[in-house]
Each structure stands twice: as C-alpha cells, then as structure tokens.
Design a protein around this motif. Structure first.
Motif, short mmCIF file in Angstrom:
data_model
loop_
_atom_site.label_atom_id
_atom_site.label_comp_id
_atom_site.label_asym_id
_atom_site.label_seq_id
_atom_site.Cartn_x
_atom_site.Cartn_y
_atom_site.Cartn_z
N HIS A 129 0.98 -1.36 0.05
CA HIS A 129 -0.01 -0.62 0.03
C HIS A 129 0.78 1.09 -0.15
N ASP A 130 2.31 1.28 0.16
CA ASP A 130 3.23 2.01 0.31
C ASP A 130 3.31 2.74 -1.45
N PRO A 131 3.15 3.49 -1.95
CA PRO A 131 3.54 4.05 -3.37
C PRO A 131 4.88 3.64 -3.65
N ALA A 132 5.58 4.59 -2.89
CA ALA A 132 7.07 4.35 -3.27
C ALA A 132 7.84 2.48 -3.24
N THR A 133 7.13 1.87 -2.10
CA THR A 133 7.17 0.77 -2.26
C THR A 133 7.40 -0.40 -3.66
N LEU A 134 5.74 0.68 -3.57
CA LEU A 134 4.59 0.10 -5.32
C LEU A 134 6.03 0.22 -6.45
N GLU A 135 6.76 1.46 -6.74
CA GLU A 135 7.53 1.48 -7.97
C GLU A 135 8.54 0.77 -7.92
N GLY A 136 9.45 0.67 -5.90
CA GLY A 136 10.13 -0.37 -6.45
C GLY A 136 10.24 -2.08 -7.10
N LEU A 137 9.03 -2.64 -6.62
CA LEU A 137 8.77 -3.79 -6.44
C LEU A 137 8.72 -3.92 -8.17
N MET A 138 8.22 -2.61 -9.04
CA MET A 138 7.55 -2.49 -10.06
C MET A 138 9.15 -2.38 -11.44
N SER A 139 9.80 -1.85 -10.81
CA SER A 139 11.38 -1.96 -11.43
C SER A 139 12.23 -3.52 -11.72
N GLY A 140 11.69 -3.36 -13.26
CA GLY A 140 12.40 -4.37 -14.23
C GLY A 140 11.06 -5.65 -14.05
N VAL A 141 10.06 -4.82 -14.26
CA VAL A 141 8.49 -6.49 -14.44
C VAL A 141 8.18 -5.65 -15.66
N ASP A 142 7.54 -7.35 -16.33
CA ASP A 142 6.85 -6.93 -17.08
C ASP A 142 5.39 -6.90 -17.77
N ALA A 143 4.72 -7.70 -16.54
CA ALA A 143 2.92 -6.92 -15.98
C ALA A 143 2.86 -7.94 -14.45
N VAL A 144 2.16 -6.56 -14.38
CA VAL A 144 1.55 -7.35 -13.01
C VAL A 144 0.38 -7.57 -12.65
N ILE A 145 -0.41 -8.33 -11.90
CA ILE A 145 -1.01 -8.91 -11.42
C ILE A 145 -1.91 -8.08 -10.13
N SER A 146 -3.12 -7.77 -10.59
CA SER A 146 -3.91 -7.08 -9.12
C SER A 146 -4.59 -8.23 -8.71
N LEU A 147 -4.44 -8.95 -7.74
CA LEU A 147 -5.28 -9.72 -7.03
C LEU A 147 -6.04 -9.58 -5.67
N VAL A 148 -5.50 -8.34 -4.50
CA VAL A 148 -5.99 -8.05 -3.62
C VAL A 148 -7.25 -8.14 -2.91
N GLY A 149 -7.82 -8.42 -2.33
CA GLY A 149 -9.36 -7.53 -2.37
C GLY A 149 -10.01 -8.07 -0.63
N VAL A 150 -10.62 -8.03 -0.14
CA VAL A 150 -11.58 -7.56 0.53
C VAL A 150 -12.77 -8.27 1.48
N LEU A 151 -13.18 -8.90 1.91
CA LEU A 151 -14.73 -9.42 2.11
C LEU A 151 -15.61 -8.74 2.99
N HIS A 152 -14.73 -7.55 3.97
CA HIS A 152 -15.43 -7.32 4.85
C HIS A 152 -14.83 -5.66 5.25
N SER A 153 -15.63 -5.01 5.56
CA SER A 153 -15.48 -3.11 6.00
C SER A 153 -16.22 -2.97 6.77
N PRO A 154 -15.73 -1.69 7.79
CA PRO A 154 -16.51 -0.70 8.69
C PRO A 154 -17.48 -0.34 7.68
N SER A 155 -19.15 -0.24 7.61
CA SER A 155 -19.33 0.44 7.25
C SER A 155 -18.89 2.35 6.47
N ALA A 156 -19.48 2.86 5.38
CA ALA A 156 -19.72 4.22 5.07
C ALA A 156 -19.81 4.15 3.65
#
Length: 317
Positions: free
Chosen positions: A57-84
C-alpha cells in the motif's frame, strides 16, 4: 511466458497461489510481495520466485516492486469493512486506493501490462459497498490511459482446494444440526480457481485482451441453498437448510459480523440481492468451464471433522 518477470500483488492467497503455480510452470520469473513472509512460505518451492516482505500500500514500495517487471497482476481484495458511504474504509483501501496506486506506479516505472481481478457484480449502483468499491477500482484501472495495457477479470465466487466458500460451509455443516440461512435464494455461478488462473495466463499472452473486461463463471447456476445442500451431501453431513426471511437474515448477519473473522455481514447480504451470474459465455475464447461436481468431492469428502477455516478466509482476502 518463459523469462518474463511478473509481479503478483496478492499472490500468496488462494487465487494468487494458483496463478503463481501456473505462471511458474510456464517459465515466468515471479515477484510476490507479502506483508509476512511466513504466510507465503508455501510458494518457496517455486523456481525463480522472489518473496519481498513489504507493504504494497506504500506508493514508493510499489514503484520499487515494479522495477524491471514485464507485467503486474492485481489480486488484492477484502470481504468485510466497517460501513460507510459509498463504501467502507477497508473496501476503499484495498479495492480503490490500491488500484489507483498500482496504476500510478506502473505508469511511472514503464510497466506495459496489467491484469486486474475484480468481481462479478461490480457496479457503481450495486446494493453493496463491496460491489460499489470493486466498480470504483475498475474505473481506476480503465483511467490508466495510453501506455498501460489493462485487462479486467470479473470472476463469480471461486471454488477449489483451500477455498473459503465451500470449505466454510462444510465445516459449519459438520458442527450444526440445521443450517439457518439468509440469502438462501441468491444465485451463484461458481468458477474453478484453476480456470481463473488459466485465463490470467492466457490474457497475458493475448494482445487482443488488452482493454477488455471478461466475466468468469462456471457451467451451472445454483442457489445458495442448493450449494449448501450439495456440500452437505458430499462432505457426509447433509443438514436441513432453513431459509430465513430477510428481517431475520439481517439480524443474523448483524450478529455474525461482530465476530472476529466474521462469517457473514450485512453487506454480504446486500451483495446477494444481485445475482452473481455471468451475462454471457462463462469463460472467454470459447473455453469450457470446469464443473464444480468434478472438483469439489476431492477436497470436501474428508471435511467431516474440519471446523470453518479462518486461515482459509484470510488467504482468500
């Protein structure tokens, strides 16, 4: 896919594990970030895999993780949250803000390909906060602009060994003599986790999938009551299903969402107001989906003494 470097965000969970295994067999080099490396230790046997222990969730960390990669697969999801409104903070963080940050980091680091796994029923006007947040995440992906080739996948509820859906009900049926059930008439079209992983791999290899949204579902539509009845028979614990009228179902969900690792929430109940069924072909490219009945007996048949798995639900989220 041989030699391609793929970043899988959310890759240590139920779906991510299936995707990682398939990509590894196809010769891809994998980078699977995890907040706790121990939770991803089941992936250590895969060849050419990195398991950095970071906060995605840290933007700078995400940028570092993407260094040199050809593709990204985004799978994160949650089933519950406090309501708003329009959706709760946990939904906003995982389903909206994170995709926005993934897009921003990918564009900055020159990544050209993104596969984003959303959910069947994602709609800005949907009854549940979960569905509305998933739609907002999709909007963030589509707003990526030129240079980032995205594909969005919308699976129905996903089943397979280690799932948090059929296994959950198998555990409950083993413990209780009757199953009082809210949303008994809700309709689902469960899709096999192996089929989802195959579509992810195929989408990465098909340029024509860029800019497309695909629904992923199984060959058959079931009501929730029918699914639970089937699970009971296969697991050796057939139980009467007692459909609850909506006011009682609402009270049941309100009580269950107070538990740690809640089994059900009022937002889950709202999600079931909309059928979780594909509008067209269940899988793209003319593929035939795998029948639930050909897979589920292999992992539900020995569930007679297994309690509901909180760890399985955490992996799926």
């Amino acid at each position: 896919m041989y030699g391609k470097k793929i970043l899988i965000i959310g890759g240590s969970g139920f779906v991510g594990t299936a995707v990682a295994n398939l990509l590894a067999r196809a010769g891809a080099q994998l980078r699977v970030p995890t907040r706790r490396r121990m939770r991803a230790r089941h992936l250590l046997s895969l060849p050419a895999i990195e398991l950095p222990e970071v906060d995605v969730h840290d933007p700078a960390t995400l940028e570092g993780l993407m260094s040199g990669v050809d593709a990204v697969i985004s799978l994160v999801g949650v089933l519950h949250s406090p309501s708003a409104q329009p959706y709760g903070p946990a939904f906003a963080r995982a389903h909206v803000t994170l995709p926005e940050r993934i897009v921003a980091a990918a564009r900055k680091m020159g990544v050209k390909r993104l596969i984003h796994v959303s959910a069947l029923g994602a709609d800005a006007q949907a009854p549940s906060e979960y569905q509305r947040s998933k739609a907002a995440g999709e909007a963030a992906i589509r707003a990526a602009g030129a240079g980032l080739g995205w594909t969005i996948l919308r699976p129905s509820v996903i089943f397979g060994p280690g799932d948090s859906f059929l296994n959950l009900f198998a555990g409950l049926l083993a413990r209780f003599p009757v199953m009082p059930l809210g949303g008994a008439g809700a309709r689902f079209q469960p899709v096999y986790v192996g089929d989802v992983a195959r579509v992810v791999l195929e989408a990465l290899q098909r340029p024509e999938s860029i800019g497309q949204t695909f629904e992923l579902a199984g060959p058959r539509v079931y009501t929730l009551a029918e699914l639970i009845g089937y699970v009971g028979r296969v697991s050796g614990h057939p139980r009467p299903v007692l459909p609850l009228p909506y006011p009682l179902a609402w009270l049941q969900a309100a009580a269950l969402e107070c538990l740690p690792g809640p089994l059900m929430s009022r937002d889950n109940l709202r999600s079931m107001q909309a059928d979780n069924v594909a509008a067209g072909a269940p899988l793209p490219w003319g593929w035939q989906p795998t029948a639930l009945e050909s897979i589920a007996p292999g992992y539900l048949g020995d569930s007679r003494s297994r309690p509901p798995s909180l760890e399985a639900r955490k992996r799926t989220r």
